[in-house]
Scaffold this motif. Sequence first.
Motif, PDB file in Angstrom:
ATOM      1  N   SER A 291       0.863  -1.192   0.000  1.00 22.13           N
ATOM      2  CA  SER A 291       0.000   0.000   0.000  1.00 22.13           C
ATOM      3  C   SER A 291       0.894   1.235   0.000  1.00 22.13           C
ATOM      4  O   SER A 291       2.108   1.123   0.220  1.00 22.13           O
ATOM      5  CB  SER A 291      -0.902   0.013   1.245  1.00 22.13           C
ATOM      6  OG  SER A 291      -0.125   0.287   2.397  1.00 22.13           O
ATOM      7  N   GLY A 292       0.294   2.380  -0.201  1.00 18.54           N
ATOM      8  CA  GLY A 292       1.053   3.623  -0.127  1.00 18.54           C
ATOM      9  C   GLY A 292       1.597   3.854   1.271  1.00 18.54           C
ATOM     10  O   GLY A 292       2.729   4.312   1.443  1.00 18.54           O
ATOM     11  N   MET A 293       0.805   3.518   2.291  1.00 16.01           N
ATOM     12  CA  MET A 293       1.278   3.723   3.658  1.00 16.01           C
ATOM     13  C   MET A 293       2.427   2.787   4.004  1.00 16.01           C
ATOM     14  O   MET A 293       3.313   3.150   4.775  1.00 16.01           O
ATOM     15  CB  MET A 293       0.120   3.585   4.662  1.00 16.01           C
ATOM     16  CG  MET A 293      -0.812   4.789   4.706  1.00 16.01           C
ATOM     17  SD  MET A 293      -0.010   6.415   4.537  1.00 16.01           S
ATOM     18  CE  MET A 293       1.143   6.404   5.916  1.00 16.01           C
TER      19      MET A 293
ATOM     20  N   CYS B   7      -0.219   9.601   7.102  1.00 13.88           N
ATOM     21  CA  CYS B   7       1.182  10.051   7.113  1.00 13.88           C
ATOM     22  C   CYS B   7       1.466  10.770   8.428  1.00 13.88           C
ATOM     23  O   CYS B   7       2.502  10.549   9.063  1.00 13.88           O
ATOM     24  CB  CYS B   7       1.473  10.983   5.941  1.00 13.88           C
ATOM     25  SG  CYS B   7       1.451  10.162   4.342  1.00 13.88           S
TER      26      CYS B   7
ATOM     27  N   GLU C 289       4.660  16.164   1.680  1.00 18.35           N
ATOM     28  CA  GLU C 289       3.873  15.876   0.483  1.00 18.35           C
ATOM     29  C   GLU C 289       4.089  17.072  -0.443  1.00 18.35           C
ATOM     30  O   GLU C 289       3.820  18.208  -0.043  1.00 18.35           O
ATOM     31  CB  GLU C 289       2.389  15.720   0.847  1.00 18.35           C
ATOM     32  CG  GLU C 289       2.135  14.499   1.731  1.00 18.35           C
ATOM     33  CD  GLU C 289       0.716  14.428   2.293  1.00 18.35           C
ATOM     34  OE1 GLU C 289      -0.137  15.276   1.934  1.00 18.35           O
ATOM     35  OE2 GLU C 289       0.457  13.524   3.110  1.00 18.35           O
TER      36      GLU C 289
ATOM     37  N   ASN D 280      -2.336  16.890   0.989  1.00 20.73           N
ATOM     38  CA  ASN D 280      -3.673  16.308   1.007  1.00 20.73           C
ATOM     39  C   ASN D 280      -4.355  16.734   2.291  1.00 20.73           C
ATOM     40  O   ASN D 280      -3.841  16.427   3.361  1.00 20.73           O
ATOM     41  CB  ASN D 280      -3.515  14.770   0.944  1.00 20.73           C
ATOM     42  CG  ASN D 280      -4.837  14.027   0.885  1.00 20.73           C
ATOM     43  OD1 ASN D 280      -5.898  14.610   0.974  1.00 20.73           O
ATOM     44  ND2 ASN D 280      -4.753  12.717   0.765  1.00 20.73           N
TER      45      ASN D 280
ATOM     46  N   ASP E 188       6.511  12.540  -0.534  1.00 16.93           N
ATOM     47  CA  ASP E 188       5.279  11.833  -0.893  1.00 16.93           C
ATOM     48  C   ASP E 188       4.687  12.624  -2.058  1.00 16.93           C
ATOM     49  O   ASP E 188       4.239  13.752  -1.898  1.00 16.93           O
ATOM     50  CB  ASP E 188       4.341  11.802   0.315  1.00 16.93           C
ATOM     51  CG  ASP E 188       3.014  11.113   0.011  1.00 16.93           C
ATOM     52  OD1 ASP E 188       2.586  11.118  -1.165  1.00 16.93           O
ATOM     53  OD2 ASP E 188       2.378  10.607   0.955  1.00 16.93           O
TER      54      ASP E 188
ATOM     55  N   VAL F 267       2.180  11.852  -4.298  1.00 19.07           N
ATOM     56  CA  VAL F 267       0.919  11.322  -4.820  1.00 19.07           C
ATOM     57  C   VAL F 267       0.160  12.334  -5.682  1.00 19.07           C
ATOM     58  O   VAL F 267      -0.263  12.038  -6.793  1.00 19.07           O
ATOM     59  CB  VAL F 267       0.013  10.825  -3.673  1.00 19.07           C
ATOM     60  CG1 VAL F 267      -1.408  10.577  -4.156  1.00 19.07           C
ATOM     61  CG2 VAL F 267       0.578   9.544  -3.074  1.00 19.07           C
ATOM     62  N   PHE F 268      -0.002  13.561  -5.154  1.00 18.58           N
ATOM     63  CA  PHE F 268      -0.824  14.542  -5.873  1.00 18.58           C
ATOM     64  C   PHE F 268      -0.136  15.050  -7.137  1.00 18.58           C
ATOM     65  O   PHE F 268      -0.800  15.465  -8.082  1.00 18.58           O
ATOM     66  CB  PHE F 268      -1.202  15.718  -4.956  1.00 18.58           C
ATOM     67  CG  PHE F 268      -2.390  15.439  -4.074  1.00 18.58           C
ATOM     68  CD1 PHE F 268      -2.479  14.259  -3.343  1.00 18.58           C
ATOM     69  CD2 PHE F 268      -3.440  16.346  -3.975  1.00 18.58           C
ATOM     70  CE1 PHE F 268      -3.571  13.986  -2.530  1.00 18.58           C
ATOM     71  CE2 PHE F 268      -4.550  16.090  -3.169  1.00 18.58           C
ATOM     72  CZ  PHE F 268      -4.607  14.913  -2.449  1.00 18.58           C
TER      73      PHE F 268
ATOM     74  N   SER G  11       1.596   6.373  -3.490  1.00 22.80           N
ATOM     75  CA  SER G  11       0.538   5.404  -3.285  1.00 22.80           C
ATOM     76  C   SER G  11       0.087   5.040  -4.696  1.00 22.80           C
ATOM     77  O   SER G  11      -0.492   5.865  -5.401  1.00 22.80           O
ATOM     78  CB  SER G  11      -0.618   6.032  -2.502  1.00 22.80           C
ATOM     79  OG  SER G  11      -1.788   5.246  -2.705  1.00 22.80           O
TER      80      SER G  11
ATOM     81  N   THR H 239      -2.187   3.121  -5.381  1.00 18.30           N
ATOM     82  CA  THR H 239      -3.647   3.026  -5.280  1.00 18.30           C
ATOM     83  C   THR H 239      -4.344   4.148  -6.049  1.00 18.30           C
ATOM     84  O   THR H 239      -5.463   3.987  -6.515  1.00 18.30           O
ATOM     85  CB  THR H 239      -4.051   3.164  -3.786  1.00 18.30           C
ATOM     86  OG1 THR H 239      -3.148   2.381  -2.993  1.00 18.30           O
ATOM     87  CG2 THR H 239      -5.474   2.733  -3.551  1.00 18.30           C
ATOM     88  N   LYS H 240      -3.665   5.282  -6.141  1.00 19.47           N
ATOM     89  CA  LYS H 240      -4.286   6.490  -6.690  1.00 19.47           C
ATOM     90  C   LYS H 240      -4.151   6.492  -8.215  1.00 19.47           C
ATOM     91  O   LYS H 240      -4.774   5.712  -8.884  1.00 19.47           O
ATOM     92  CB  LYS H 240      -3.663   7.727  -6.026  1.00 19.47           C
ATOM     93  CG  LYS H 240      -3.596   7.639  -4.489  1.00 19.47           C
ATOM     94  CD  LYS H 240      -4.961   7.642  -3.824  1.00 19.47           C
ATOM     95  CE  LYS H 240      -4.962   7.263  -2.352  1.00 19.47           C
ATOM     96  NZ  LYS H 240      -4.091   8.025  -1.480  1.00 19.47           N
TER      97      LYS H 240
ATOM     98  N   LEU I 189      -4.825  -1.735  -3.721  1.00 12.15           N
ATOM     99  CA  LEU I 189      -3.875  -0.927  -2.962  1.00 12.15           C
ATOM    100  C   LEU I 189      -2.461  -1.266  -3.415  1.00 12.15           C
ATOM    101  O   LEU I 189      -2.170  -2.429  -3.706  1.00 12.15           O
ATOM    102  CB  LEU I 189      -3.955  -1.272  -1.476  1.00 12.15           C
ATOM    103  CG  LEU I 189      -5.170  -0.868  -0.667  1.00 12.15           C
ATOM    104  CD1 LEU I 189      -5.080  -1.543   0.704  1.00 12.15           C
ATOM    105  CD2 LEU I 189      -5.237   0.634  -0.492  1.00 12.15           C
ATOM    106  N   GLY I 190      -1.600  -0.276  -3.423  1.00 17.72           N
ATOM    107  CA  GLY I 190      -0.194  -0.537  -3.711  1.00 17.72           C
ATOM    108  C   GLY I 190       0.625   0.697  -3.432  1.00 17.72           C
ATOM    109  O   GLY I 190       0.088   1.801  -3.281  1.00 17.72           O
TER     110      GLY I 190
ATOM    111  N   LEU J 201      -8.754   8.806  -4.553  1.00 18.45           N
ATOM    112  CA  LEU J 201      -8.552   9.917  -5.482  1.00 18.45           C
ATOM    113  C   LEU J 201      -7.719   9.410  -6.647  1.00 18.45           C
ATOM    114  O   LEU J 201      -7.132   8.339  -6.592  1.00 18.45           O
ATOM    115  CB  LEU J 201      -7.889  11.113  -4.780  1.00 18.45           C
ATOM    116  CG  LEU J 201      -6.515  10.920  -4.132  1.00 18.45           C
ATOM    117  CD1 LEU J 201      -5.394  11.219  -5.097  1.00 18.45           C
ATOM    118  CD2 LEU J 201      -6.387  11.821  -2.913  1.00 18.45           C
TER     119      LEU J 201
HETATM  120  C1  LIG Z   1      -3.638   7.856  -0.261  1.00 19.12           C
HETATM  121  C2  LIG Z   1      -2.414   8.503   0.176  1.00 19.12           C
HETATM  122  C3  LIG Z   1      -1.443   7.784   0.899  1.00 19.12           C
HETATM  123  C4  LIG Z   1      -1.648   6.354   1.334  1.00 19.12           C
HETATM  124  O1  LIG Z   1      -1.793   5.449   0.305  1.00 19.12           O
HETATM  125  P1  LIG Z   1      -2.565   4.031   0.485  1.00 19.12           P
HETATM  126  O2  LIG Z   1      -2.293   3.349  -0.800  1.00 19.12           O
HETATM  127  O3  LIG Z   1      -3.998   4.354   0.739  1.00 19.12           O
HETATM  128  O4  LIG Z   1      -1.946   3.340   1.642  1.00 19.12           O
HETATM  129  C5  LIG Z   1      -0.287   8.443   1.264  1.00 19.12           C
HETATM  130  N1  LIG Z   1      -0.080   9.732   0.953  1.00 19.12           N
HETATM  131  C6  LIG Z   1      -0.988  10.464   0.265  1.00 19.12           C
HETATM  132  C7  LIG Z   1      -0.703  11.883  -0.058  1.00 19.12           C
HETATM  133  C8  LIG Z   1      -2.178   9.872  -0.154  1.00 19.12           C
HETATM  134  O5  LIG Z   1      -3.082  10.591  -0.824  1.00 19.12           O
END
Ligand SMILES: *Cc1c(COP(=O)(O)O)cnc(C)c1O
Length: 389
Positions: free
Chosen positions: A84-86, A113, A153, A157, A182, A184-185, A204, A206-207, A216-217, A333
């Motif tokens: 997962s991302g976490m 986080c 980040e 988020n 991080d 992600v965005f 993550s 997952t997004k 999840l990843g 997201l």
């Molecule tokens: C969703 C998210 C995570 C965690 O990712 P998961 O795959 O849900 O464990 C971490 N950081 C940010 C900024 C996220 O949006």
Amino acid sequence: MTEWSSRTKAVHAGIRRSQYGEVSEAIYLTQGFVYDTPEAAEARFLETGQDEFIYARYGNPTVAMFEDRIAAIEGAEDGFATASGMAAVSGALTSMLKAGDHVVSARALFGSCLYILEEVLTRYGVEVTFVDGTDLAEWETAIRPGTKAVFFESVSNPVLEVIDIEAVSKLAHAVGALVLVDNVFATPVYSRAIEQGADVVIYSATKHIDGQGRALGGIILGTQEFIRKTVEPYLKHTGAAMSPFTAWMMLKGLETMDLRVRAQAETALAVASALGDDGEKVIYPGLSGHPQHALAMEQMGAGGTVLAVDLGSKERAFDALNGMEIFTISNNLGDAKSIVTHPATTTHQRLPDEQKDMLGITPGLIRVSCGLESAEDLIADFRGALKRS
Ligand SMILES: *Cc1c(COP(=O)(O)O)cnc(C)c1O
């Protein structure tokens, strides 16, 4: 391959074809691997070669294809995929830190986080200093000789603060601290984080990488030295491995990610502009009124796929969410489906009110992730819901 553009890498990088010459990447659904002789097993445990595997918790051919493909797109030497991302965020931090170390982190973080930085690391004797990530003077004061790592980040988020990767990295590197981002965005599509100074980039998956809400990843990207000497020994023994089936979905996700993310970001800009024109309080780095608009354009070249709108009160926010027909109420997201979230009562519910206030997570704030539907339909849906509310 290094000269290929990222769209070409997204389709071809990292591929490992079996003797059958399959076109689509094979899913190696196996927990382990056989050795012809005990001598071969001994040799492999002693030193594992490029295409040699021992146990799926350590690595797997399908997972390796995903790791190599995303590393090629990001311009990273190496990567380690996680469940997962976490698992990626916590694995990157805990694999490199020990009691007595000092970390500086931006305060505006995704709820989980924040839990890792605030609750977990401190429980094991790591000192964490939180700063306003958009204020370089605060970073400069907090980062001191001996600081081991900085974490943030790049776009936070859910309040969408944009943090200057290059400037914070300069401050961190001056004292020998590692920069973990991080991202992600920003998404791998708009990221140039490593070029801008980040040492470790975390997603993550997952997004936007999956982008279709299936699994999840996560992935930790960095130098070969960091991934193989620090991250891998920790993660292979603590067990946050990505499953081969998930890796296959993420590989397929990467093939279309560029097209999806660019279309979603274009829609996010259209939705943000329309709501802004209506006089709503919109937060979107792609709009010129955003406090870090210039930085966002320089760092990413776009505002991303997510915006936030402050509708003034919890009541108006809930009414709007209840009135929407296309936007789905969920907390993912980057998905093909447009998704709305009310952070104060869901993803950031755990935080005390003062902390929510400080982070700008107001009772009226909703986070809006734009998907692949028509922008016109989404704008009409949003406007209709506000009119009915
Ligand atoms: C969703 C998210 C995570 C965690 O990712 P998961 O795959 O849900 O464990 C971490 N950081 C940010 C900024 C996220 O949006």
